[in-house]
Design an enzyme around this catalytic site. Structure first.
Site, PDB file in Angstrom:
ATOM      1  N   ASP A 168       1.979   4.632   1.912  1.00  0.00           N
ATOM      2  CA  ASP A 168       1.889   5.133   3.120  1.00  0.00           C
ATOM      3  C   ASP A 168       0.950   6.274   3.326  1.00  0.00           C
ATOM      4  O   ASP A 168       0.314   6.659   2.310  1.00  0.00           O
ATOM      5  CB  ASP A 168       3.321   5.607   3.686  1.00  0.00           C
ATOM      6  N   ASP A 196       0.752  -1.179  -0.069  1.00  0.00           N
ATOM      7  CA  ASP A 196      -0.034   0.075  -0.090  1.00  0.00           C
ATOM      8  C   ASP A 196       0.843   1.212  -0.120  1.00  0.00           C
ATOM      9  O   ASP A 196       2.005   1.268   0.113  1.00  0.00           O
ATOM     10  CB  ASP A 196      -0.884  -0.044   1.072  1.00  0.00           C
TER      11      ASP A 196
END
Length: 289
Positions: free
Chosen positions: A209, A207
């Protein structure tokens, strides 16, 4: 002879295709390892796998006994160590699903023993170049062959956790030029360096941050899906690495990974604590005699 160690991060709890797989505990003077180790062979290469968080993901990044894991891997004969690590991205051009072959670290951990050495036997190893170029070159070739999106170099920012970073922290880390962020590769990289292993982190982006404007809209299901996809890519990468590592083990390591302690020991022989030395038999036996 090459023996490959693999530290499996979130989502990577075993290695597919191992022949004669056997789980067994390896004792260490530094305490209990994360779990039993999985021993087997892959395309003729001896492999030792460690589920870093334990099977079932029992250990948080701050509670992992990193020293026991690395010491026990050294006692198992491991020469080359791959750290497969889920991470967040700090770069727009490193979206989920990308791999980064880390070559630098910034350590922000604060609560973990980070060295095998200390009072009674002091040593200072160089961390200027903490990963092995030979391993990185081979891993890059295999990732390209497997059509895995990969970046050849990158900086891994290690935070203590278990909480993720704040928005302010995330923005600061980006300003430092860091590429990915995670919680487990320190002190692993430092300890592998002291253990004179060829070491490489394969950071697997799950993902963006929290700096990313779309971060708040990411669903847990999306992260888990990417985590599982990355785990399959990691297993594919290891399968491709095995025959290359089996057939390519220059001795000594051209990058000096297996000789880092040659100029690291500081404590004079007469001042060394025998009790401390006894626990360093695997890590530093080559130079302690």
């Amino acid at each position: 002879m090459t023996i490959l160690g693999v530290l499996g991060g979130s989502g990577v709890y075993d290695i597919a295709g191992l022949e004669n797989p056997t789980w067994r505990r390896v004792a260490s003077p530094f305490g209990e390892t994360s779990d039993e180790f999985l021993f087997g062979t892959l395309d003729g290469l001896e492999v030792v796998f460690v589920p870093r968080h334990g099977r079932g993901h029992r250990h948080s990044p701050s509670s992992i006994n990193y020293r026991a894991n690395i010491d026990a891997l050294k006692r198992s004969g491991v020469t080359d160590l791959l750290s497969m690590s889920a991470c967040g991205s700090l770069c727009e051009d490193l979206p989920p699903g990308h791999f980064v072959l880390v070559d630098q670290f910034v350590d922000r951990t604060i609560a973990r023993p980070s060295s095998f050495f200390g009072e009674g036997m002091v040593a200072h190893v160089s961390m200027a170049h903490p990963t092995c170029d030979r391993l990185s070159n081979i891993a890059y070739q295999c990732a390209v062959e497997a059509a895995i999106p990969v970046r050849r170099k990158g900086t891994y920012l290690a935070i203590e956790g278990p909480q993720f970073s704040s928005l302010a922290e995330s923005r600061i880390y980006r300003s430092w030029g860091c590429d990915v962020i995670g919680m487990t590769n320190m002190p692993e990289a430092k300890l592998a360096r002291e253990a004179e292993m060829c070491f490489l982190t394969v950071a697997m982006v799950t993902d963006f941050d929290c700096w990313h404007p779309d971060h708040a809209h990411v669903q847990v299901a999306d992260v888990i899906r990417v985590l599982n996809e990355n785990a399959e890519k990691a297993k594919q990468l290891i399968r491709l690495l095995a025959p290359r590592l089996r057939d390519d083990r220059p001795t000594p390591c051209p990058h000096g990974c297996d000789r880092t302690l040659d100029v690291a020991l500081v404590t004079a022989p007469g001042a060394r604590d025998p009790k401390v030395l006894a626990g360093l038999d695997a890590i530093a036996g080559r130079v302690l005699g």
